[in-house]
Motif scaffolding. Structure first.
Motif, short mmCIF file in Angstrom:
data_model
loop_
_atom_site.label_atom_id
_atom_site.label_comp_id
_atom_site.label_asym_id
_atom_site.label_seq_id
_atom_site.Cartn_x
_atom_site.Cartn_y
_atom_site.Cartn_z
N ALA A 77 13.00 -33.28 30.35
CA ALA A 77 12.44 -34.13 31.11
C ALA A 77 10.82 -33.99 30.90
CB ALA A 77 12.75 -33.59 32.49
N ARG A 78 10.43 -33.00 30.35
CA ARG A 78 8.88 -32.99 30.21
C ARG A 78 8.58 -31.67 29.25
NH1 ARG A 78 5.60 -30.72 35.21
NH2 ARG A 78 3.98 -30.84 33.39
N VAL A 79 7.25 -32.08 28.67
CA VAL A 79 6.86 -30.96 27.68
C VAL A 79 5.88 -30.12 28.62
CG1 VAL A 79 5.25 -30.56 25.77
CG2 VAL A 79 6.89 -32.35 25.66
N LEU A 80 6.04 -28.67 28.61
CA LEU A 80 5.00 -27.76 29.30
C LEU A 80 3.88 -27.34 28.57
CD1 LEU A 80 7.99 -25.98 31.15
CD2 LEU A 80 6.81 -27.97 31.96
N ASN A 81 2.77 -27.19 29.37
CA ASN A 81 1.74 -26.65 28.64
C ASN A 81 1.12 -25.39 29.60
OD1 ASN A 81 1.63 -28.76 26.78
ND2 ASN A 81 0.69 -30.23 28.25
N ASP A 82 0.36 -24.66 28.85
CA ASP A 82 -0.23 -23.56 29.52
C ASP A 82 -1.50 -23.68 30.32
OD1 ASP A 82 1.36 -21.58 28.55
OD2 ASP A 82 0.32 -21.16 26.65
N ASN A 83 -1.57 -23.48 31.45
CA ASN A 83 -2.71 -24.05 32.36
C ASN A 83 -3.07 -25.36 32.36
OD1 ASN A 83 -3.30 -21.03 32.50
ND2 ASN A 83 -4.18 -21.12 30.49
N ASP A 84 -1.88 -26.14 32.66
CA ASP A 84 -1.94 -27.58 32.97
C ASP A 84 -2.82 -28.36 31.80
OD1 ASP A 84 -0.53 -27.38 35.23
OD2 ASP A 84 -2.36 -26.93 36.65
N GLY A 85 -2.47 -28.45 30.83
CA GLY A 85 -3.03 -29.16 29.51
C GLY A 85 -3.43 -28.37 28.42
N GLY A 86 -3.29 -26.89 28.67
CA GLY A 86 -3.60 -26.21 27.31
C GLY A 86 -2.38 -26.26 26.18
N ARG A 87 -2.46 -25.06 25.52
CA ARG A 87 -1.32 -25.19 24.42
C ARG A 87 0.02 -25.09 24.97
NH1 ARG A 87 -1.27 -22.83 19.42
NH2 ARG A 87 0.77 -22.16 18.57
N LEU A 88 0.79 -25.71 24.35
CA LEU A 88 2.36 -25.96 24.51
C LEU A 88 3.09 -24.58 24.66
CD1 LEU A 88 4.99 -28.41 23.24
CD2 LEU A 88 5.09 -26.08 22.62
N SER A 89 3.72 -24.55 25.88
CA SER A 89 4.47 -23.42 26.14
C SER A 89 5.93 -23.68 26.36
CB SER A 89 4.27 -22.82 27.68
OG SER A 89 4.40 -23.92 28.55
N GLY A 90 6.53 -25.01 26.40
CA GLY A 90 7.99 -25.08 26.15
C GLY A 90 8.31 -26.29 26.69
N VAL A 91 9.44 -26.48 26.97
CA VAL A 91 9.92 -27.82 27.61
C VAL A 91 10.96 -27.79 28.84
CG1 VAL A 91 10.17 -29.22 25.46
CG2 VAL A 91 12.10 -27.92 26.12
N LYS A 92 10.81 -28.70 29.69
CA LYS A 92 11.64 -28.61 30.78
C LYS A 92 12.77 -29.56 30.69
CE LYS A 92 11.52 -28.30 35.86
NZ LYS A 92 10.47 -28.56 37.21
N LEU A 93 14.18 -29.21 30.95
CA LEU A 93 15.27 -30.24 30.92
C LEU A 93 15.42 -30.75 32.13
CD1 LEU A 93 17.64 -27.69 29.00
CD2 LEU A 93 16.24 -29.33 28.02
N ALA A 94 16.23 -31.74 32.22
CA ALA A 94 16.49 -32.56 33.51
C ALA A 94 17.09 -31.53 34.53
CB ALA A 94 17.30 -33.86 33.22
N ASP A 95 17.89 -30.73 34.19
CA ASP A 95 18.71 -29.87 35.17
C ASP A 95 17.66 -28.64 35.82
OD1 ASP A 95 18.31 -28.00 33.16
OD2 ASP A 95 20.41 -28.00 32.69
N GLY A 96 16.25 -28.69 35.26
CA GLY A 96 15.43 -27.78 35.63
C GLY A 96 15.25 -26.58 34.79
N HIS A 97 16.16 -26.27 33.88
CA HIS A 97 16.02 -25.31 32.85
C HIS A 97 14.89 -25.40 31.95
CE1 HIS A 97 17.34 -21.68 30.79
NE2 HIS A 97 17.43 -22.60 29.77
N VAL A 98 14.12 -24.14 31.83
CA VAL A 98 12.99 -24.18 31.09
C VAL A 98 13.22 -23.47 29.64
CG1 VAL A 98 10.58 -23.47 30.94
CG2 VAL A 98 11.44 -24.56 32.78
N VAL A 99 12.95 -24.01 28.76
CA VAL A 99 13.01 -23.28 27.21
C VAL A 99 11.67 -22.97 26.78
CG1 VAL A 99 13.89 -23.24 24.78
CG2 VAL A 99 15.22 -24.14 27.03
N SER A 100 11.15 -21.68 26.49
CA SER A 100 9.97 -21.49 25.84
C SER A 100 9.98 -21.89 24.38
CB SER A 100 9.68 -20.03 26.14
OG SER A 100 9.68 -19.76 27.41
N LEU A 101 8.72 -22.45 23.95
CA LEU A 101 8.69 -22.77 22.61
C LEU A 101 7.27 -22.57 21.90
CD1 LEU A 101 10.28 -26.28 22.57
CD2 LEU A 101 11.21 -24.10 21.71
#
Length: 219
Positions: A77-101
């Motif tokens: 569903a989306r790419v996640l970043n640290d502190n709303d715009g910082g370094r990439l921290s992972g991705v969020k799936l459509a089912d809400g599950h988060v995988v750290s990367l």
């Protein structure tokens, strides 16, 4: 916004910078499984996200398993970043599950700049590897429209700078041969229509092997 930093596309260009990190592969085309295997050369921690796009064959499933690549089903569903715009921290799936990367590889879709060819009646086609659109040409760069050639990335999305330049050189040779043949046909037509055309009997015979015809006159 992390493109070119932690969001990458090429294991050859960027693999060293993300070596030994947890690298995710975002499924975007049938080539994503191959992309995962290439990044596996840089890290033992690879996760392939099928993203409701990639459907590995039985052989590909076995290859991914043999190389220890983790496969995650479901859409990203989306790419996640640290502190709303910082370094990439992972991705969020459509089912809400988060995988750290620590890095995410994305195979972009390439679309050749074929606008100028549209007015000539040419329409881009899907690249056989499923990575975008390009013009279909033969081995010398000729398109389906007579007298029109294409070279470089417009004709092959996979070419880098050197082979793209080489394809332009090959097409240039083909174009020159085409122009020469057109000029020859016109000259032959003029020659055959000329009243000064010699009869076959007035032409010198073909010289034998090793002999020269230099100095022979044809009226």
């Amino acid at each position: 916004e992390r493109w070119g930093q932690e969001v990458l596309h090429c294991p050859f260009c960027h693999g060293w910078e993300v070596r030994d990190q947890h690298i995710g592969i975002l499924g975007t085309s049938p080539m994503s499984g191959h992309q995962a295997l290439l990044f596996r050369q840089w890290s033992s921690n690879i996760t392939l996200f099928l993203n409701d796009t990639v459907e590995p064959t039985e052989e590909e499933w076995e290859q991914l398993a043999a190389r220890g690549v983790t496969v995650v089903d479901g859409a990203v569903a989306r790419v996640l970043n640290d502190n709303d715009g910082g370094r990439l921290s992972g991705v969020k799936l459509a089912d809400g599950h988060v995988v750290s990367l620590e890095a995410l590889a994305v195979g972009p879709r390439f679309v050749a700049n074929t606008g100028i060819f549209s007015s000539l009646g040419l329409t881009p086609v899907q690249h056989p590897m499923g990575v975008g659109e390009h013009l279909a040409v033969d081995e010398m760069g000729a398109t389906e429209v007579d007298g029109v050639w294409a070279a470089g990335n417009v004709a092959n999305l996979m070419l880098q700078v050197l082979p793209a330049a080489a394809s332009g050189s090959m097409s240039a040779v083909a174009i020159n041969n085409h122009l020469m043949a057109e000029e020859l046909q016109q000259d032959l037509a003029d020659y055959r229509a000329s009243s000064n055309r010699p009869s076959p009997d007035s032409l010198s015979s073909v010289p034998a092997r090793g002999e020269s015809r230099i100095g022979a006159e044809v009226s």
